[in-house]
Structures are given as structure tokens and as C-alpha cells.
Write an enzyme that holds these catalytic residues in place. Structure first.
Site, PDB file in Angstrom:
ATOM      1  N   TYR A  86      84.809  20.897  88.815  1.00 44.71           N
ATOM      2  CA  TYR A  86      84.086  19.946  89.667  1.00 44.71           C
ATOM      3  C   TYR A  86      84.563  18.512  89.411  1.00 44.71           C
ATOM      4  CZ  TYR A  86      81.126  23.893  90.780  1.00 44.71           C
ATOM      5  OH  TYR A  86      80.678  25.116  91.219  1.00 44.71           O
TER       6      TYR A  86
ATOM      7  N   ARG B  62      69.471  31.248  88.058  1.00 42.30           N
ATOM      8  CA  ARG B  62      68.963  30.383  89.141  1.00 42.30           C
ATOM      9  C   ARG B  62      67.563  30.795  89.592  1.00 42.30           C
ATOM     10  NH1 ARG B  62      72.621  27.250  92.259  1.00 42.30           N
ATOM     11  NH2 ARG B  62      74.496  26.909  91.087  1.00 42.30           N
TER      12      ARG B  62
ATOM     13  N   ARG C 250      60.826  19.696  95.516  1.00 42.55           N
ATOM     14  CA  ARG C 250      62.156  19.143  95.795  1.00 42.55           C
ATOM     15  C   ARG C 250      62.041  18.049  96.863  1.00 42.55           C
ATOM     16  NH1 ARG C 250      66.477  17.442  96.978  1.00 42.55           N
ATOM     17  NH2 ARG C 250      68.484  18.480  97.190  1.00 42.55           N
TER      18      ARG C 250
ATOM     19  N   ARG D  10      65.580  27.296  95.367  1.00 46.26           N
ATOM     20  CA  ARG D  10      65.328  27.201  96.799  1.00 46.26           C
ATOM     21  C   ARG D  10      64.654  28.393  97.466  1.00 46.26           C
ATOM     22  NH1 ARG D  10      71.120  25.160  98.573  1.00 46.26           N
ATOM     23  NH2 ARG D  10      71.635  26.544  96.858  1.00 46.26           N
TER      24      ARG D  10
ATOM     25  N   ASP E 136      71.333  21.055  85.887  1.00 49.18           N
ATOM     26  CA  ASP E 136      72.548  21.542  86.538  1.00 49.18           C
ATOM     27  C   ASP E 136      73.712  21.329  85.581  1.00 49.18           C
ATOM     28  OD1 ASP E 136      73.519  22.536  89.261  1.00 49.18           O
ATOM     29  OD2 ASP E 136      74.955  20.975  88.801  1.00 49.18           O
TER      30      ASP E 136
HETATM   31  O1  1CP Z   1      66.745  28.446  87.540  1.00 47.63           O
HETATM   32  C1  1CP Z   1      67.529  27.533  87.869  1.00 47.63           C
HETATM   33  O2  1CP Z   1      67.684  27.173  89.021  1.00 47.63           O
HETATM   34  C2  1CP Z   1      68.232  26.920  86.710  1.00 47.63           C
HETATM   35  C3  1CP Z   1      68.936  25.651  86.940  1.00 47.63           C
HETATM   36  C4  1CP Z   1      70.385  25.685  87.386  1.00 47.63           C
HETATM   37  C5  1CP Z   1      71.500  26.203  86.706  1.00 47.63           C
HETATM   38  C6  1CP Z   1      71.513  27.033  85.444  1.00 47.63           C
HETATM   39  C7  1CP Z   1      70.866  25.046  88.554  1.00 47.63           C
HETATM   40  C8  1CP Z   1      70.015  24.374  89.537  1.00 47.63           C
HETATM   41  N1  1CP Z   1      72.248  25.115  88.546  1.00 47.63           N
HETATM   42  C9  1CP Z   1      72.651  25.823  87.437  1.00 47.63           C
HETATM   43  C10 1CP Z   1      74.019  26.131  87.014  1.00 47.63           C
HETATM   44  C11 1CP Z   1      75.165  25.842  87.909  1.00 47.63           C
HETATM   45  N2  1CP Z   1      75.336  24.793  88.785  1.00 47.63           N
HETATM   46  C12 1CP Z   1      76.356  26.603  87.913  1.00 47.63           C
HETATM   47  C13 1CP Z   1      76.620  27.775  86.981  1.00 47.63           C
HETATM   48  C14 1CP Z   1      76.009  29.034  87.455  1.00 47.63           C
HETATM   49  C15 1CP Z   1      76.560  29.605  88.739  1.00 47.63           C
HETATM   50  O3  1CP Z   1      77.743  29.954  88.787  1.00 47.63           O
HETATM   51  O4  1CP Z   1      75.778  29.703  89.703  1.00 47.63           O
HETATM   52  C16 1CP Z   1      77.243  26.021  88.848  1.00 47.63           C
HETATM   53  C17 1CP Z   1      78.635  26.499  89.207  1.00 47.63           C
HETATM   54  C18 1CP Z   1      76.584  24.871  89.405  1.00 47.63           C
HETATM   55  C19 1CP Z   1      77.153  23.909  90.389  1.00 47.63           C
HETATM   56  C20 1CP Z   1      76.246  23.662  91.537  1.00 47.63           C
HETATM   57  N3  1CP Z   1      75.085  22.929  91.457  1.00 47.63           N
HETATM   58  C21 1CP Z   1      76.358  24.134  92.857  1.00 47.63           C
HETATM   59  C22 1CP Z   1      77.476  25.037  93.391  1.00 47.63           C
HETATM   60  C23 1CP Z   1      78.482  24.206  94.117  1.00 47.63           C
HETATM   61  C24 1CP Z   1      79.704  24.974  94.580  1.00 47.63           C
HETATM   62  O5  1CP Z   1      79.815  25.228  95.787  1.00 47.63           O
HETATM   63  O6  1CP Z   1      80.583  25.281  93.744  1.00 47.63           O
HETATM   64  C25 1CP Z   1      75.249  23.670  93.582  1.00 47.63           C
HETATM   65  C26 1CP Z   1      74.923  23.864  95.041  1.00 47.63           C
HETATM   66  C27 1CP Z   1      74.457  22.906  92.665  1.00 47.63           C
HETATM   67  C28 1CP Z   1      73.135  22.256  92.923  1.00 47.63           C
HETATM   68  C29 1CP Z   1      71.969  22.988  92.357  1.00 47.63           C
HETATM   69  N4  1CP Z   1      71.811  23.302  91.011  1.00 47.63           N
HETATM   70  C30 1CP Z   1      70.601  23.941  90.821  1.00 47.63           C
HETATM   71  C31 1CP Z   1      69.954  24.020  92.106  1.00 47.63           C
HETATM   72  C32 1CP Z   1      68.597  24.617  92.348  1.00 47.63           C
HETATM   73  C33 1CP Z   1      70.823  23.452  93.040  1.00 47.63           C
HETATM   74  C34 1CP Z   1      70.552  23.271  94.534  1.00 47.63           C
HETATM   75  C35 1CP Z   1      70.050  21.898  94.753  1.00 47.63           C
HETATM   76  C36 1CP Z   1      69.001  21.820  95.823  1.00 47.63           C
HETATM   77  O7  1CP Z   1      67.821  22.058  95.552  1.00 47.63           O
HETATM   78  O8  1CP Z   1      69.387  21.465  96.934  1.00 47.63           O
END
Ligand code: 1CP
Length: 347
Positions: free
Chosen positions: A155, A26, A39, A30, A76
Site C-alpha cells: 500500500y 473482519r 461509522r 460493514r 486497520d
Molecule cells: O473486525 C475488524 O473489522 C477488524 C479490523 C480490521 C482489520 C484487522 C480492518 C477494518 N482492517 C483490517 C486488516 C486489513 N486492512 C487488511 C488485512 C486483512 C485482509 O487481507 O483483509 C488489509 C489488506 C487492509 C487494507 C484495507 N483497509 C482495505 C483493502 C484495500 C484493498 O483493496 O486492497 C480496505 C477497504 C480497508 C479499510 C477498512 N479496514 C477495516 C474496515 C472495516 C474497512 C472499511 C472501511 C469502511 O468502513 O468503509
């Protein structure tokens, strides 16, 4: 730069360059002010992921600041259900929301045939990032990724983020035939999706099984190890040599069986895994990646340095990629990431 000379790809191939290459799960996102600005400009998170110009820019932002050895595609794991046609939105402050799939009628709404067209903008992002790295950071390798079938199913079935995914685990026990159909569909779509990323320019591919550790051992073998092994076989038929990374988060000692059976060359350790235990128990040919506590980076200072150094000491001499044990958190001060990069570069 010549593919074989990039430090990250050398480590993924079983060499042990030192200081070790690093990137952070990640790493775009943010905690970076420049991300928050883009964003806000994009408005919607899905719009950001499907606008190649913006998604490519966001992917490159952390590389410009910190010079990581790996850039991970900004997207994502839920973009695959989105590409399959499952309604998805990201609610402000709530995380992802999907129309839950819990029966055969729900499963029948998915459109595997639509994936290729729907992922076109994501593949365009991959191509743009690869060109951007060539120009700006020729030692940095591009990592594509997908969620593993079980984690993505969490999900798709529960319909939202969380920490338990009770509906998904219940369905896997209560109706294993239906659940197996969903998992099989996800295996096939994930192979297609990852191969397309490789074709577009991704130099390594990572499979995130963030919720695998919620499963019982028998269920872990069936819903995490077997689908991941099937994905690896599907990819290997077309791309026998592309580095593959598996992340069976919270698997505990089952990480050893995962490494033996799935066939990935690199296994990522979560925060709770003892790197010395992993080094002693995971097959020696397997590269390890991980596993600094993201909260140590929030804390910074001597605590960050001590934790990072203990991981480096445990991994010295072994094929290793420094990373976090889970994603970097939004509260992380950007200057602490710079401090961490300096510690790793000393080795
Ligand atoms: O560098 C990066 O940010 C790479 C991009 C990336 C990756 C590899 C994002 C951006 N998400 C992911 C993988 C991801 N997404 C996983 C696997 C890794 C981990 O366990 O962290 C999972 C479980 C998700 C699901 C997800 N997407 C969540 C979690 C929800 C939960 O409570 O279970 C969330 C909040 C997101 C949204 C998201 N994805 C990525 C970002 C930067 C965000 C936040 C969105 C924003 O800007 O508001």
C-alpha cells in the site's frame, strides 16, 4: 477470567479444546447495521480508528451478537503508515489512498520517532476493549494486530488498494537495497507497535501478510518469512509467551516453511488451503486457524453447513481455531453468522 482458561488462548498455546474456539477476520464492520450507524456518526474512517470510545464500541459489537472467543482490535493495517506520517485517506467506495513512496526521498519522509505518540489513541482503544471484555465477555480474548512489512509496503509503494501491487513487486526486484530499507523500518516499527498493544492489554498478536502469495518463492523467503521472523524475535525478547499468529495468505505449500521458520505458534490458512494437507504437513506443534470461504457465509443454508462441517472434521483433535479464509464481506447477512456460530458450537 484467568488468562489460561480462555479457550482461544488455550488453543493458541497448543491445546485442542473442542468445540474449537472461533472468531472471524473482519468480524466488526460493514455487514453489521450497528457498525454502519457508528461509522456514519464518525464520518471519516481514520476518525473512527482514532476515537477510542467509538473504536472500542465497534470492536465489541460482534461479540455482543455472537459471543466470539476472540475480539480483534478495530483498526486497520494502514494505521502504521499513517502513524509514520505517510499521508493517507480512505476515499468513499475506493478504499485507501496514500502518497506513494518509491525512492530514497520518499523513504526519508517517514518518521519512526513519531509512531509512539501517534498510536496513543489506538492503545487507549486496546485498554478500553480489554476492560469492556472483562465486564461483558470474560471468556473472550483480545487480539491485537499489524500488517506484515511486505503487505503494508504494498500500500505504501503502490499508493492504493488492489490485487497485483505491480509497483511494489517491481521495486523489490529493481532496487532491493531501497526496498530492504523500507522493510527494515517497518520491521522495527511493527515490533514497537505490537509490543505497545500487548502492554495496553492485547492477549495475542496477529500479523496479516495478505499479499505474501504474490511473491515468487525466493522473494517470499526474503520479504515475507525473514521480516516476520525478525518481528517474532523482537517481540519474544520482551514478551516470550504471548501467542503470535501469522497469516501468509496465498502462500500455498510455502505455508510449511513459513510455520517452521517464522516462529509463530499459530498459522492462519487462507480459503484455498486444504486443511487436511495442512494438518499433515505443518509441524504438529503449530496451531492452525481458518479457513471457511467468506462467500459460504454469504450463501448460508446447507452450503454453509457442509463447508463448515468439513473443516471441523479435518481439524478434530488438533490445536485449532475456527475462522474464515479471508475477511467477512459486507454482503454477509448477519443471521448467517449466527447460524455459523451454532454449527461451530456443536463441534
Ligand atoms: O473486525 C475488524 O473489522 C477488524 C479490523 C480490521 C482489520 C484487522 C480492518 C477494518 N482492517 C483490517 C486488516 C486489513 N486492512 C487488511 C488485512 C486483512 C485482509 O487481507 O483483509 C488489509 C489488506 C487492509 C487494507 C484495507 N483497509 C482495505 C483493502 C484495500 C484493498 O483493496 O486492497 C480496505 C477497504 C480497508 C479499510 C477498512 N479496514 C477495516 C474496515 C472495516 C474497512 C472499511 C472501511 C469502511 O468502513 O468503509
Amino acid at each position: 477470567m484467568e488468562h489460561a482458561q480462555k479457550p482461544l488462548l488455550r488453543a493458541f498455546s497448543g491445546e485442542a479444546p473442542w468445540p474449537p474456539p472461533f472468531w472471524l477476520m473482519r468480524q466488526a464492520g460493514r455487514y453489521l447495521p450497528e457498525y454502519r450507524q457508528l461509522r456514519a456518526q464518525a464520518g471519516d474512517f481514520i476518525a473512527l480508528c482514532t476515537t477510542p470510545e467509538l473504536a472500542a464500541e465497534v470492536t465489541l459489537q460482534p461479540i455482543r451478537r455472537y459471543g466470539m472467543d476472540g475480539a480483534i482490535l478495530f483498526s486497520d493495517i494502514l494505521m502504521l503508515p499513517w502513524a509514520l506520517g505517510q499521508p493517507l485517506r480512505y476515499a468513499e467506495g475506493e478504499g485507501p489512498l496514500l502518497a506513494p513512496i518509491r525512492d530514497a526521498a520518499g523513504l526519508a519522509t517517514l518518521r519512526p520517532g513519531a509512531v509512539r505518540a501517534n498510536i496513543a489513541p489506538i492503545l487507549e482503544t486496546v485498554a478500553r476493549v480489554r476492560a469492556g471484555l472483562e465486564a461483558e465477555a470474560p471468556r473472550t480474548a483480545l487480539i491485537g494486530f499489524a500488517g506484515s512489512p511486505f503487505t503494508v509496503a504494498c500500500y505504501m509503494v503502490d499508493g492504493k488498494g488492489g490485487k497485483e501491487f505491480a509497483e511494489t513487486r517491481r521495486l523489490a526486484h529493481a532496487d532491493p537495497l531501497l526496498f530492504a530499507k523500507l522493510i527494515r523500518l517497518l520491521v522495527d516499527s511493527t515490533v514497537e507497535y505490537l509490543l505497545a498493544q500487548a502492554e495496553a492489554g492485547a492477549e495475542a498478536l496477529m500479523l496479516f501478510d495478505s499479499w505474501a502469495g504474490l511473491l515468487s518463492p525466493a522473494q517470499f523467503r526474503r520479504w515475507s518469512i525473514e521480516p516476520a521472523a525478525a518481528i517474532v524475535r523482537g517481540i519474544r525478547k520482551v514478551r516470550p509467551d504471548i501467542p503470535l499468529i501469522g497469516f501468509p495468505r496465498l502462500a500455498g505449500p510455502l505455508i510449511v516453511e513459513y510455520a517452521d521458520r517464522v516462529g509463530v505458534g499459530t498459522v492462519a490458512m487462507d480459503t484455498g488451503m486444504d486443511p487436511r494437507w495442512a494438518a499433515a504437513n505443518v509441524a504438529p506443534g503449530v496451531t492452525l486457524q481458518g479457513n471457511l470461504d467468506p462467500q459460504a457465509v454469504v450463501a448460508g443454508g446447507a452450503a454453509l453447513e457442509a463447508e463448515a462441517r468439513s473443516i471441523l472434521a479435518a481439524m478434530r483433535g488438533r490445536p485449532f481455531v475456527f475462522n474464515l479464509g479471508h475477511g467477512i464481506v459486507p454482503q454477509t447477512p448477519p443471521e448467517h453468522v449466527a447460524a455459523l456460530a451454532r454449527i461451530i458450537r456443536i463441534g
